[in-house]
Design a protein around this motif. Structure first.
Motif, PDB file in Angstrom:
ATOM      1  N   LEU A   1       0.836  -1.195   0.000  1.00 43.67           N
ATOM      2  CA  LEU A   1       0.000   0.000   0.000  1.00 43.67           C
ATOM      3  C   LEU A   1       0.872   1.247   0.000  1.00 43.67           C
ATOM      4  N   TYR A   2       0.332   2.310  -0.568  1.00 48.51           N
ATOM      5  CA  TYR A   2       1.005   3.612  -0.543  1.00 48.51           C
ATOM      6  C   TYR A   2      -0.019   4.633  -0.062  1.00 48.51           C
ATOM      7  N   PHE A   3       0.102   5.026   1.226  1.00 45.82           N
ATOM      8  CA  PHE A   3      -0.801   6.020   1.812  1.00 45.82           C
ATOM      9  C   PHE A   3      -0.151   7.393   1.719  1.00 45.82           C
ATOM     10  N   TYR A   4      -0.864   8.355   1.176  1.00 40.20           N
ATOM     11  CA  TYR A   4      -0.323   9.707   1.132  1.00 40.20           C
ATOM     12  C   TYR A   4      -1.399  10.687   1.599  1.00 40.20           C
ATOM     13  N   GLY A   5      -0.949  11.844   2.048  1.00 41.33           N
ATOM     14  CA  GLY A   5      -1.879  12.860   2.532  1.00 41.33           C
ATOM     15  C   GLY A   5      -1.150  13.890   3.361  1.00 41.33           C
TER      16      GLY A   5
ATOM     17  N   SER B   1       3.511   8.841   2.997  1.00 40.09           N
ATOM     18  CA  SER B   1       4.194  10.012   2.456  1.00 40.09           C
ATOM     19  C   SER B   1       3.249  11.198   2.402  1.00 40.09           C
ATOM     20  N   ASN B   2       3.839  12.381   2.388  1.00 41.30           N
ATOM     21  CA  ASN B   2       3.063  13.580   2.093  1.00 41.30           C
ATOM     22  C   ASN B   2       2.951  13.787   0.582  1.00 41.30           C
ATOM     23  N   TYR B   3       3.702  13.003  -0.170  1.00 44.54           N
ATOM     24  CA  TYR B   3       3.718  13.118  -1.632  1.00 44.54           C
ATOM     25  C   TYR B   3       2.885  12.022  -2.281  1.00 44.54           C
ATOM     26  N   ASP B   4       2.270  12.339  -3.408  1.00 43.61           N
ATOM     27  CA  ASP B   4       1.691  11.288  -4.238  1.00 43.61           C
ATOM     28  C   ASP B   4       2.801  10.717  -5.124  1.00 43.61           C
ATOM     29  N   TYR B   5       2.462   9.812  -6.028  1.00 41.77           N
ATOM     30  CA  TYR B   5       3.484   9.180  -6.870  1.00 41.77           C
ATOM     31  C   TYR B   5       4.318  10.205  -7.642  1.00 41.77           C
ATOM     32  N   ASP B   6       3.646  11.121  -8.315  1.00 46.26           N
ATOM     33  CA  ASP B   6       4.353  12.082  -9.173  1.00 46.26           C
ATOM     34  C   ASP B   6       5.253  12.998  -8.360  1.00 46.26           C
ATOM     35  N   GLU B   7       4.759  13.431  -7.219  1.00 52.05           N
ATOM     36  CA  GLU B   7       5.562  14.326  -6.371  1.00 52.05           C
ATOM     37  C   GLU B   7       6.773  13.597  -5.814  1.00 52.05           C
ATOM     38  N   LEU B   8       6.601  12.331  -5.432  1.00 49.19           N
ATOM     39  CA  LEU B   8       7.739  11.561  -4.927  1.00 49.19           C
ATOM     40  C   LEU B   8       8.757  11.331  -6.030  1.00 49.19           C
ATOM     41  N   GLU B   9       8.297  11.106  -7.238  1.00 53.47           N
ATOM     42  CA  GLU B   9       9.225  10.902  -8.352  1.00 53.47           C
ATOM     43  C   GLU B   9      10.083  12.141  -8.572  1.00 53.47           C
ATOM     44  N   ARG B  10       9.477  13.315  -8.502  1.00 57.24           N
ATOM     45  CA  ARG B  10      10.257  14.554  -8.657  1.00 57.24           C
ATOM     46  C   ARG B  10      11.259  14.701  -7.513  1.00 57.24           C
ATOM     47  N   HIS B  11      10.840  14.316  -6.324  1.00 54.87           N
ATOM     48  CA  HIS B  11      11.744  14.387  -5.168  1.00 54.87           C
ATOM     49  C   HIS B  11      12.942  13.447  -5.356  1.00 54.87           C
TER      50      HIS B  11
ATOM     51  N   TYR C   1       3.804  -2.330  -7.353  1.00 51.25           N
ATOM     52  CA  TYR C   1       3.548  -3.213  -6.212  1.00 51.25           C
ATOM     53  C   TYR C   1       2.807  -2.534  -5.062  1.00 51.25           C
ATOM     54  N   THR C   2       2.211  -1.378  -5.313  1.00 46.42           N
ATOM     55  CA  THR C   2       1.402  -0.747  -4.264  1.00 46.42           C
ATOM     56  C   THR C   2       0.114  -0.186  -4.852  1.00 46.42           C
ATOM     57  N   SER C   3      -0.868   0.000  -3.982  1.00 45.69           N
ATOM     58  CA  SER C   3      -2.102   0.691  -4.339  1.00 45.69           C
ATOM     59  C   SER C   3      -2.037   2.090  -3.758  1.00 45.69           C
ATOM     60  N   LEU C   4      -2.250   3.084  -4.581  1.00 43.12           N
ATOM     61  CA  LEU C   4      -2.175   4.482  -4.157  1.00 43.12           C
ATOM     62  C   LEU C   4      -3.496   4.888  -3.498  1.00 43.12           C
ATOM     63  N   ILE C   5      -3.414   5.317  -2.234  1.00 48.66           N
ATOM     64  CA  ILE C   5      -4.623   5.689  -1.496  1.00 48.66           C
ATOM     65  C   ILE C   5      -4.374   6.987  -0.727  1.00 48.66           C
ATOM     66  N   MET C   6      -5.252   7.921  -0.957  1.00 47.92           N
ATOM     67  CA  MET C   6      -5.135   9.192  -0.249  1.00 47.92           C
ATOM     68  C   MET C   6      -5.835   9.089   1.100  1.00 47.92           C
ATOM     69  N   VAL C   7      -5.142   9.487   2.152  1.00 51.02           N
ATOM     70  CA  VAL C   7      -5.720   9.512   3.497  1.00 51.02           C
ATOM     71  C   VAL C   7      -6.149  10.939   3.788  1.00 51.02           C
ATOM     72  N   LYS C   8      -7.444  11.126   3.941  1.00 51.58           N
ATOM     73  CA  LYS C   8      -7.976  12.470   4.141  1.00 51.58           C
ATOM     74  C   LYS C   8      -8.290  12.709   5.618  1.00 51.58           C
ATOM     75  N   GLY C   9      -8.608  13.950   5.949  1.00 54.44           N
ATOM     76  CA  GLY C   9      -8.996  14.262   7.307  1.00 54.44           C
ATOM     77  C   GLY C   9      -8.286  15.478   7.843  1.00 54.44           C
ATOM     78  N   GLU C  10      -8.656  15.838   9.065  1.00 53.44           N
ATOM     79  CA  GLU C  10      -8.040  16.985   9.726  1.00 53.44           C
ATOM     80  C   GLU C  10      -6.712  16.573  10.379  1.00 53.44           C
ATOM     81  N   ASN C  11      -5.844  17.546  10.582  1.00 52.01           N
ATOM     82  CA  ASN C  11      -4.574  17.306  11.257  1.00 52.01           C
ATOM     83  C   ASN C  11      -4.855  16.988  12.721  1.00 52.01           C
ATOM     84  N   ARG C  12      -4.594  15.743  13.125  1.00 52.51           N
ATOM     85  CA  ARG C  12      -4.887  15.295  14.492  1.00 52.51           C
ATOM     86  C   ARG C  12      -3.775  15.649  15.471  1.00 52.51           C
TER      87      ARG C  12
END
Length: 308
Positions: A162-166, A261-271, A295-306
């Motif tokens: 899995l690849y969780f970003y947000g 990550s705080n980055y999605d796929y494209d942002e991580l690639e640039r990094h 080998y991962t599923s890209l999933i955005m984790v949403k919500g408020e900063n806890r």
């Protein structure tokens, strides 16, 4: 006459005591733990049983503790974290102890943490669980994916992760902690590594000669969680010789790797394309990302900063 009555009274007392001892012995021999041992050793004689009653009782008591295990820290056995085993030696019943699975896992974890200081397990992650998870509608997709992975992961057979970003503080690491704790209950070894610290540690390990052993431990973990990838100061060496080597091995061995990550796929690639040698190395970054994407599923984790 008085002396005779006293003697008879003592005899009756001893008789009652012997009766109770016989009953205790019979109850012991009817225990499934003891009958199983005796079935495997048909050559055990009554004399050996009588001489080994203390060992048999100890074995029965300790095995009952193990079958109702309260956890390693609360283990009531004589040797905490150790299980008893009966054996025959020189026509005598003897008992010995060996580390239980929980003890073995605990010792292994201590060795791993001694080897890799960046194994990232903060206190709140140690107790993370799906039961306590506040999924909410915003994190529903991520929570479902996390639970599904935890219940169905098959290291060595399926390398999908899995690849969780947000944004910061939305609970990405907590979800990974819940996964790791669920996998632990299934007997699956999981490394949670804080990626920035890990890369710094790997650079330092070249000087003390521990680089290869640390790299191998991470490469071979049944499930690897790289937390906060993209937050590190990248270099060609960490990208190609550390991260690339880890992902290549895990891909070939079908060992799942998970990311936050705080980055999605494209942002991580640039990094990752950034080169400390100057300019960018887009092709090398693309190679890393192809392994991650496949080998991962890209999933955005949403919500408020806890955390705020």
């Amino acid at each position: 006459m008085e002396r005779i009555n006293t003697a008879l009274s003592q005899w009756d007392g001893n008789s009652e005591l012997q009766k109770r001892l016989d009953q205790a012995k019979q109850s012991l021999l009817e225990s499934p733990y003891i009958t199983s041992f005796l079935d495997k050793h048909p050559d055990v004689t009554n004399e050996m049983i009588t001489g080994g009653l203390t060992k048999l009782y100890e074995y029965k008591k300790e095995r009952e503790h193990c079958d109702h295990c309260p956890g390693l820290k609360k283990c009531p056995n004589l040797m905490q974290g150790y299980q008893p085993e009966l054996f025959i030696e020189r026509n005598h019943i003897e008992i010995q102890y060996h580390a239980c699975n929980l003890k073995v896992q605990d010792e292994k974890q201590k060795q791993e943490q001694g080897l890799i200081q960046s194994l990232y397990i903060p206190k709140e992650i140690l107790t993370a669980s799906f039961e306590q998870l506040d999924a909410g509608t915003e994190r529903m997709e991520a929570s479902r994916a996390a639970l599904q992975f935890a219940m169905n992961a098959k290291p060595g057979e399926d390398g999908s992760g899995l690849y969780f970003y947000g944004k910061f503080g939305v609970g990405k690491t907590y979800l990974m902690g819940a996964i790791a704790n669920e996998l632990k209950d299934r007997g699956i070894e999981t490394f949670i590594i804080f990626t920035p610290d890990f890369f710094r540690e790997m650079r330092q390990s070249i000087g003390d000669g521990s680089f290869q052993s640390k790299l191998d431990a991470v490469k071979k973990a049944q499930v690897l969680i790289l937390d906060d990838i993209g937050a590190e100061t990248t270099s060609s060496w960490t990208r190609d010789d550390v991260l690339g080597a880890i992902l290549q091995h895990r891909m070939l061995e079908k060992l799942p790797t998970l990311f936050t990550s705080n980055y999605d796929y494209d942002e991580l690639e640039r990094h990752l394309a950034y080169s400390d040698k100057g300019g960018t190395e887009e092709l090398k970054a693309l190679r890393i990302m192809e392994r991650i994407k496949h080998y991962t599923s890209l999933i955005m984790v949403k919500g408020e900063n806890r955390r705020s």
